[in-house]
Structure formats: C-alpha cells, structure tokens
Design an enzyme around this catalytic site. Sequence first.
Site, short mmCIF file in Angstrom:
data_model
loop_
_atom_site.label_atom_id
_atom_site.label_comp_id
_atom_site.label_asym_id
_atom_site.label_seq_id
_atom_site.Cartn_x
_atom_site.Cartn_y
_atom_site.Cartn_z
N HIS A 1 0.87 -1.18 0.00
CA HIS A 1 0.00 0.00 0.00
C HIS A 1 0.91 1.23 0.00
O HIS A 1 1.99 1.20 0.58
CB HIS A 1 -0.85 -0.04 1.27
CG HIS A 1 -1.92 0.99 1.35
ND1 HIS A 1 -1.67 2.29 1.68
CD2 HIS A 1 -3.27 0.91 1.15
CE1 HIS A 1 -2.81 2.98 1.69
NE2 HIS A 1 -3.80 2.15 1.37
N ASP B 1 3.02 -3.54 8.18
CA ASP B 1 1.76 -2.83 8.02
C ASP B 1 0.65 -3.86 8.24
O ASP B 1 0.44 -4.73 7.40
CB ASP B 1 1.71 -2.23 6.61
CG ASP B 1 0.33 -1.70 6.25
OD1 ASP B 1 -0.58 -1.74 7.10
OD2 ASP B 1 0.18 -1.25 5.10
N GLN C 1 -4.60 -4.41 7.25
CA GLN C 1 -5.59 -5.38 6.77
C GLN C 1 -5.55 -6.69 7.55
O GLN C 1 -6.34 -7.59 7.28
CB GLN C 1 -5.37 -5.69 5.28
CG GLN C 1 -5.65 -4.54 4.36
CD GLN C 1 -7.10 -4.08 4.39
OE1 GLN C 1 -8.00 -4.79 4.83
NE2 GLN C 1 -7.33 -2.87 3.92
N LYS D 1 -10.73 0.22 10.52
CA LYS D 1 -10.94 -0.99 9.72
C LYS D 1 -11.36 -2.18 10.58
O LYS D 1 -11.56 -3.27 10.09
CB LYS D 1 -9.65 -1.35 8.96
CG LYS D 1 -9.28 -0.34 7.88
CD LYS D 1 -8.07 -0.81 7.12
CE LYS D 1 -7.43 0.29 6.30
NZ LYS D 1 -8.16 0.61 5.09
N CYS E 1 -4.64 2.34 -3.78
CA CYS E 1 -3.38 2.88 -3.23
C CYS E 1 -2.24 1.90 -3.44
O CYS E 1 -1.35 1.76 -2.58
CB CYS E 1 -3.51 3.23 -1.75
SG CYS E 1 -4.73 4.49 -1.42
C1 LIG Z 1 -2.64 -2.48 3.66
C2 LIG Z 1 -2.98 -1.08 4.07
N1 LIG Z 1 -2.03 -0.33 4.63
C3 LIG Z 1 -2.27 0.91 5.04
C4 LIG Z 1 -3.51 1.48 4.89
C5 LIG Z 1 -3.71 2.87 5.36
O1 LIG Z 1 -4.65 2.89 6.37
P1 LIG Z 1 -5.12 4.29 6.95
O2 LIG Z 1 -5.72 5.02 5.78
O3 LIG Z 1 -6.13 3.94 7.98
O4 LIG Z 1 -3.92 4.96 7.48
C6 LIG Z 1 -4.53 0.75 4.29
C7 LIG Z 1 -5.85 1.36 4.06
O5 LIG Z 1 -6.56 1.00 3.15
C8 LIG Z 1 -4.26 -0.56 3.88
O6 LIG Z 1 -5.19 -1.32 3.32
#
Ligand SMILES: Cc1ncc(COP(=O)(O)O)c(C=O)c1O
Length: 414
Positions: A129, A207, A210, A233, A372
């Site tokens: 992401h 990260d 998810q 989430k 993203c």
């Molecule tokens: C794998 C992953 N990392 C990071 C993020 C970023 O999350 P946030 O927008 O809550 O910071 C997302 C959000 O869709 C995501 O799916």
Amino acid sequence: MAVTAHPKLDANRLRADFPIFEQSINGKPLAYLDSAVTAQKPRQMIEAMSEFYETSYANVHRGVYALSERATAAFEGARQRIRALISAPDAREVIFTRNATEGLNLVAYAWGLTNLGPGDLVLVTELEHHSNFVPWQYVAKRTGATFQMIPLGDQGELELGALEYIAREGRVRVVATNLVSNALGTVNPVEELAAWSHEQGAIMVVDAAQAAPHRHIDVQALGCDFLAFSAHKMCGPSGVGALWGRTELLEAMEPFNLGGHMIRKVEFEETTWGDLPHKFEAGTSPIAEAVGFGAAIDYLNNIGFDAIERHEHELTAYALGRLGELPWVELYGPPADRRAGIVSFNVVGVHPHDVAQILDFDGVAIRAGHHCCQPLMRKLGVAATNRASFYVYTIPEEIDRLVAGLHKVKKSLG
Ligand SMILES: Cc1ncc(COP(=O)(O)O)c(C=O)c1O
C-alpha cells in the site's frame, strides 16, 4: 469431539449490532462489500464512545481532578487492550496514532532519517500500500539509501527467492511489508521475512492495517520490530490507530511530532523528551476515539478471531468459486487458502468504475480503483480493479447479489 474456542460466527445475528444495515440504498438492502477500505460500526462501540463523552470526558494525563483521572483510566485501558490484542510485551510500546499511515510515517521519519545513509538498502514489496511504500521511498531519497522492491510472482505472492540477489545491492537496513495485502488479500510470510531481515541486520516493519481486523496477531511470534494498524478498519472509530515498536528501538529514536505532552523538561537552551509512549504522543490525543478503539477490540474478542478468520475464509472461497464460473471476469491473487477476505477482479472490457456504479444501483457497494497500490497495478498491467471485501457482518447472499449485478453489467456494457 473437537472443542473450538469460539462457536461459528453467525453473521445474520451480528448484523443486528450494526445500525447502518437498517437503511436501504437505492431501495435495496445495503450489501456493504467494502470493509477493507473501512469497516462498519457496531452499536456497542458507538455507545461506548457516547457514554464516555456523556460521563467521563476530560483531557488525559493532565488534570489531578476525578474526571481527568477517570478519562485517563479509560484511555490507558484502551492501550492495554491493544497490547493484549497483539501480545506486545509492554503497553509502553503501544503508541496512539491517527491511523496506520501515521504510524508508518513515524517509523520512516524517526528511525529512517537517523539510521539510513548511502550504501544502505530499504526494501518494500511490489504489493505494498502507498502508506508503507511512499514514506520509505521518500526517506531513502533524502538519506541517499537505495530503495528496492521484493517482486511478486504470477499468483500475487512474494518471490522470496529474489532476496539473495536484491541483498547484493547494499546493506539491508529496512524490510517493510504488509501482513495482508489490501489489493489481493495475499497473506505475506512475515515470520520468514523477519528472520531474514534480522540476519541481514535490518529492522522489520509490518503494516497490519488489513491483518489486525481479521486475524490473531502476536508481534513476538511474528518477530517483527514495528507493527501499525488503524481502528476504523476493525469496527472502531476513524481518527485513531496504533503503532507498536520494540522498547529499545523506540527509546533510541528521535521524536516525530514535537510540542505539548511529549517533553520531560523545556528550557530555552534545550528540551528533553518524555518516557515512552508519551515521547511519541505530542498534543491532545484522540481520547474518545481511543476508548472506542478499546470497545471495538472487546467486540471482536467476543466474536473470536478464529471464528472471524474462518467465516471470512468461507466467504472468500465461495466468492472465488462463484466469480470463477464467469469466463468474462478476470480474477487476481492467490487461491482462497492463502488469502484473507478480499477478492480483486475485473469484468473484461468494462471500466471498474462503471462496474461499481451499476452495482450501486442495486445497493451493492464495492471498491473500484488502484487501491493505493499503483506499483501493483503496473505489475498486473491494469489501471484499476474492482474489489469486494468481507467482514463479520457479510453474508453469502451479498456475494450472490454481487454476482447477479455483474451479470447485469455484462448484459448492458460487456
Ligand atoms: C494495507 C494497508 N495499509 C495501510 C492502509 C492505510 O490505512 P489508513 O488510511 O487507515 O492509514 C490501508 C488502508 O486501506 C491498507 O489497506
């Protein structure tokens, strides 16, 4: 008879906890198949936040009066719940952030700017992401470090065989990956990568945006050094997330944001920093949001992460099976047994936005876009995909409605 920790999840019953499903969209019941972008909220979490605002709200770690002490206890209670959720050794290692993105930026700036330089190698993955890609790309550029990606194989899984030759490009100092891919649902081999990273003398940054909503996480078993995720989430409110890091790394790091609350002593000549976790929590915290985060964790723990994972696995296998019957639908990512509750696809010859719009006429909400993950889209050779993602309240009938909607798309645009 085998005994499981939690009974099978009853999504039809759980839906009653979510007020959002009491409405219809375009005259149809809402089929919310976009939980990977953000999850819906149970009444229990909403009520916990309301009650906190109505009975216990004050700033935290500031006042010596009863209300502030009560607010502080609720706020720190949430930190304890997060610690337990990820099996962190110490609650001081849990830092409240705005979201996963802020947690990952914190590490990239506060660790990366000090510890990286020319000759160093920063490794991310091709399915990262942007939140765990762009901060590392930026900090690598600023420090003169080399930036590289672990490539993906045909089934959307990391090619770990490439590590050996990539490592020849420099001293590996950072390996950053998601535990579960938001675009393909791939579950990445973090334990293996963490062991490899440490052999190289690198830190492992995970990260878990998810992963945390859907599966049991144990940072000690994963062997990582940092792990970030967002409350929104996982049935919690927006505006709050958590970063976990190892004490010795956090203590050695410079602060990320500066200002009130994060200091020990401020003098004209010099300022010294407070203890963990306060050093990384400048300014007024997302107080009620943290309380809501704690309530969301209680809600998910009551369902049980083993039951959540099983439910989503069944939905994913069902969705892949049903979509796999449509020769005009292209599916991306690994088989159901190696992925979480996320299914990316395209209707051949139809733009994903058109697909999502036609489905919306029938109350079916899915995502269309690059998620993203532009480097991944490039690898797949597409500008965007459609994505359906599932959670505790998702029922198989909603997947049937997705498939029925795709037949309509095919008929009108295909
Ligand atoms: C794998 C992953 N990392 C990071 C993020 C970023 O999350 P946030 O927008 O809550 O910071 C997302 C959000 O869709 C995501 O799916």
